[in-house]
Design an enzyme around this catalytic site. Structure first.
Site, PDB file in Angstrom:
ATOM      1  N   SER A 268      46.343 -29.476   6.087  1.00  0.00           N
ATOM      2  CA  SER A 268      46.362 -29.589   7.558  1.00  0.00           C
ATOM      3  C   SER A 268      47.166 -30.826   7.926  1.00  0.00           C
ATOM      4  O   SER A 268      47.498 -31.637   7.068  1.00  0.00           O
ATOM      5  CB  SER A 268      44.941 -29.737   8.102  1.00  0.00           C
ATOM      6  OG  SER A 268      44.488 -31.079   7.950  1.00  0.00           O
ATOM      7  N   ASP A 269      47.500 -31.000   9.194  1.00  0.00           N
ATOM      8  CA  ASP A 269      48.026 -32.304   9.606  1.00  0.00           C
ATOM      9  C   ASP A 269      46.817 -33.194   9.899  1.00  0.00           C
ATOM     10  O   ASP A 269      45.665 -32.739   9.904  1.00  0.00           O
ATOM     11  CB  ASP A 269      48.977 -32.170  10.801  1.00  0.00           C
ATOM     12  CG  ASP A 269      49.944 -33.363  10.867  1.00  0.00           C
ATOM     13  OD1 ASP A 269      49.673 -34.398  10.213  1.00  0.00           O
ATOM     14  OD2 ASP A 269      50.964 -33.275  11.569  1.00  0.00           O
ATOM     15  N   TRP A 270      47.078 -34.457  10.132  1.00  0.00           N
ATOM     16  CA  TRP A 270      46.011 -35.450  10.282  1.00  0.00           C
ATOM     17  C   TRP A 270      45.042 -35.026  11.400  1.00  0.00           C
ATOM     18  O   TRP A 270      45.417 -35.001  12.576  1.00  0.00           O
ATOM     19  CB  TRP A 270      46.631 -36.813  10.601  1.00  0.00           C
ATOM     20  CG  TRP A 270      45.657 -37.942  10.736  1.00  0.00           C
ATOM     21  CD1 TRP A 270      44.775 -38.132  11.767  1.00  0.00           C
ATOM     22  CD2 TRP A 270      45.455 -39.031   9.827  1.00  0.00           C
ATOM     23  NE1 TRP A 270      44.049 -39.266  11.553  1.00  0.00           N
ATOM     24  CE2 TRP A 270      44.447 -39.849  10.371  1.00  0.00           C
ATOM     25  CE3 TRP A 270      46.029 -39.403   8.614  1.00  0.00           C
ATOM     26  CZ2 TRP A 270      44.003 -41.010   9.741  1.00  0.00           C
ATOM     27  CZ3 TRP A 270      45.598 -40.562   7.987  1.00  0.00           C
ATOM     28  CH2 TRP A 270      44.590 -41.345   8.555  1.00  0.00           C
TER      29      TRP A 270
END
Ligand code: BGC
Length: 748
Positions: A268-270
């Site tokens: 995932s992104d942050w």
């Protein structure tokens, strides 16, 4: 249409010894241990909380831990003290360099030389792996047509083909010959997908993209990265047609896994899983965890969603354990491929390899090669032997932190060589260098320094004015609605021009800026996207003629921000621009009906300030006609397009030769031009090079409906195909996207 190959790949990988090892590990893992592998946390040193979680098998990866001693100790806890001894993988954003910083990716793309990108990534891998980082979150291959978006700096520009070639080169550089080599780092193709389409160029904003355009424009660089072996992918922050990427099963399962047969790992992104709550897509973190896992996100970066809720979701039946196993398999496969099970520790006994002479040399060449010469009246550049003194002016002339650009967590400005320092040390014995910044930073609005800068200009033969943007004005969440030169930089330029001295405007920026007015004032314009540690020597090499500029724009430069999105591969419209009357030329009282009805802006016309692919040289290249091996392309066959290019000027130089194609009539409207190839060739003065490109049916294919005659069916995605349609095509071999005379052929 892709499912057969996907099955074949899956069947094949089952026999692989790595898959057998994964099977064996998976069979011994508890559900909690599996979910632990899907959890990525940010480093907090050796804090008890972290070691306890690692020991309990609750962490699969750590990002942003940089101390090799700490990395080895955390790894020891994972390998020796957790029940199954599964190693951690340490990650970091090493985007355009770790210590030795290369030009920002947009600048690397401006070199039109994939070797520049590959070298930059290789050096970044060697430097970052030496402290224990084995996974970088790069390359970013989001194509974008919006210079307002701060992350354009991190991208390879507007074109899917250029971004595909450059992105694949970066993947090769990061991953080296063998991913298991301790000096290799796993690449991460990000952000999947269409993050660059963010509305109004405002970061994290929504996108609305028909599937055809998604496949035609935004996805090809990702397919190229997958084909180049990118070990991981990262999803994006944006929603696409109402579905955030973190919860988007169409992208992450249907396209990536089922169609492309991708067997790498998706992170995932942050916090992007958690952010599906403010998106309005999930009520709470638990629902977000379920949607992300079901959509195929293998690892949760700093979201605590999986570690907090996945076990319950599996027990309740909301998420199938089959999905968990698939994700864990992807995580473990990455760790096996990196050789972490055999070699989990970083060797801390080696010599310091940062900023080696070889790396700095390559960074310097990259800085030179990515500078784009936009204007050079009266051959002001290169600064020749008759010049006895130069005034070095402007807020970017001596700004070590700004020249390394955005997304450099680890580059140290004290190692930057600025243009002023480079000019002094390289040419200080030949020319008098008079330094006077005029403004102390790019947004500086005070006029106090302008008088002194003009005095310096009056005492010099040539003015070198280093203007642009500070690094902090581009990058993540650093978007601008006004993309002109900030502060009083234009005022300073006007004052310098008024001294009557020749002015060379060197722009150092994270994006294309609207510099039409300034380019009109300056005698020469050299555009350098923040060019890294060695920006100074690289630019000095170009300015003083040691290197001949060969960079070309990877993005269209607008005259004014209201033209955005403006891009070369546009459609022709039913009323293409003709007989343009600009606003100031409209006579008072002109009737609505007397001006014509074609597609342009009254105040900007229909052309960009500089087109995609544009860039001048110190020499001249003359392009001969495009010759085709045949005027017909048979299905399954190929055709060679060639062109003779003569260096008619006074310098040996490299030229980025570009191949464009136009499909005249399609069942869906086709762009006026599309880049299909390029080749940077070195031609000595007076010599001619023959440049050839081979075109096949595949190069002419595009996404459209299976039913050629019915445009409406384009909206039913189950019928989409990627094929070439019969008909006439134009082909250009040209120095940029706006020039050249095409040859025509037909596809049967
Ligand atoms: C960015 C990613 C980056 C991640 C980790 C996010 O904010 O969008 O590109 O890799 O942070 O630093």
């Amino acid at each position: 249409m892709f499912s057969a190959s996907a099955f074949a790949m899956a069947a094949c990988s089952e026999k692989d010894p790595v898959e057998q090892k994964i099977d064996s590990l998976l069979s011994r893992m508890t559900l909690e241990e599996k979910i632990g592998q899907m959890n990525q946390l940010t480093g907090i040193g050796l804090a008890d909380d972290m070691t306890a979680q690692i020991r309990a098998g609750k962490v699969g990866s750590i990002l942003n831990e940089l101390d090799p001693g700490v990395i080895n100790e955390l790894q020891r806890v994972a390998v020796e003290e957790s029940r199954l001894g599964i190693p951690l993988v340490f990650a970091r954003d090493v985007i355009h360099g770790f210590k030795t910083i290369f030009p920002i990716p947009l600048g690397q793309a401006a070199s039109w030389n994939p070797q520049v990108a590959e070298d930059g990534a290789r050096i970044a891998a060697i430097e970052s792996s030496s402290v224990g980082i084995r996974w970088t979150f790069a390359p970013m291959i989001d194509v974008t047509r919006d210079p307002r978006w701060g992350r354009i700096a991190e991208s390879c520009g507007e074109d899917p083909y250029l971004a595909s070639v450059m992105g694949a080169a970066m993947v090769r550089g990061f991953q080296g010959n063998e991913l298991s080599d301790p000096s290799s780092v796993a690449a991460c193709a990000k952000h999947f997908a269409a993050y660059g389409a963010t509305e109004s160029g405002k970061d994290y904003n929504t996108t609305w993209i028909p599937e055809l355009q998604l496949r035609e424009y935004y996805l090809p660089p990702f397919k190229a990265a997958a084909d180049a072996g990118a070990a991981t992918f990262m999803c994006s922050f944006n929603d696409i047609n109402g579905v955030p990427s973190s919860g988007n099963a169409f992208l992450n399962r249907t396209v990536l896994r089922d169609e492309w047969g991708y067997d790498g790992m998706m992170v995932s992104d942050w916090g992007s899983i958690e952010q599906m709550i403010p998106h309005g897509f999930c009520h709470d973190l638990k629902e977000a965890a379920g949607k992300a896992a079901n959509a195929g996100i293998d690892m949760d970066m700093m979201g605590y969603a999986y570690i907090s809720h996945l076990a319950d979701l599996v027990k309740e039946g909301t998420v199938s354990e089959k999905y968990i196993d698939e994700s864990v398999r992807n995580v473990l496969r990455l760790k096996f491929r990196l050789g972490l099970f055999d070699n989990p520790y970083v060797d801390v006994t080696g010599e310091d390899i940062f900023y080696s002479d070889e790396s700095l040399g390559k960074a310097r060449r990259a800085a030179a090669e990515s500078a784009v010469l936009l204007k050079n009246d009266r051959k002001v550049l290169p600064v020749g032997a008759s010049v006895r003194s130069v005034a070095v002016v402007g807020p970017l002339a001596d700004s070590p932190a700004d020249q390394i650009g955005t997304w450099c967590f680890d580059g140290e400005p004290e190692h930057s060589v600025t243009p002023l320092a480079a000019i002094r040390s390289m040419y200080g014995d030949k020319v008098r260098v008079i330094a006077e910044p005029g403004l102390s930073y790019s947004r500086d609005k005070s006029a106090e320094g302008i008088r002194k800068a003009c005095e310096a200009a009056r005492n010099a033969d040539v003015v070198l004015y280093f203007a642009g943007e500070e690094a902090v004005l581009s990058g993540e969440a650093r978007c601008r609605a006004d993309i002109s030169l900030p502060g009083a930089q234009t005022e300073l330029l006007k004052a310098l021009k008024n001294t009557g001295k020749p002015v060379v405007l060197v722009v150092m920026a994270g994006r294309p800026l609207t510099i039409g007015y300034e380019a009109g004032l300056a005698d020469a314009v050299l555009y350098s996207f923040h060019a890294g540690t060695m920006a100074g020597p690289g630019l000095a090499d170009v300015i003083f003629g040691k290197e001949v500029p060969s960079g070309k724009l990877p993005v269209t430069m607008p005259r004014m921000v209201g033209q955005v999105p403006i891009y070369y591969a546009h459609k022709n419209t039913g009323r293409p621009a003709a007989d343009i009357t600009l606003i100031d030329d409209i006579e008072v009282g002109t009737k609505q009906t007397s001006l014509g009805f074609t597609s342009y802006h009254l105040d900007a016309g229909d052309s960009p300030l500089y087109p995609f692919g544009y860039g001048k040289s110190y020499t001249e290249f003359s392009y001969g006609p495009v010759t085709l091996s045949s005027d017909r392309l048979a299905r399954g066959g190929s055709l060679t397009a060639s062109c003779e290019i003569t260096n008619t000027g006074d310098f040996d130089a490299a030229e980025a030769v570009q191949l464009y194609v136009r499909d005249h009539v399609g069942s869906l409207v086709r762009p006026v031009k599309e880049l299909k190839g390029f080749n940077k060739v070195f031609i000595r003065k007076g010599e001619t090079a023959k440049v050839e490109f081979v075109l096949s049916e595949d190069d002419l294919a595009y996404w459209h409906s299976a039913e050629l005659s019915d445009g409406d069916l384009a909206f039913a995605h189950s019928t989409l195909v990627h094929t070439a349609e019969p008909g006439e095509f134009s082909v250009w071999i040209a120095p940029d996207s706006a020039s050249g005379v095409p040859a025509v052929f037909s596809l049967e």
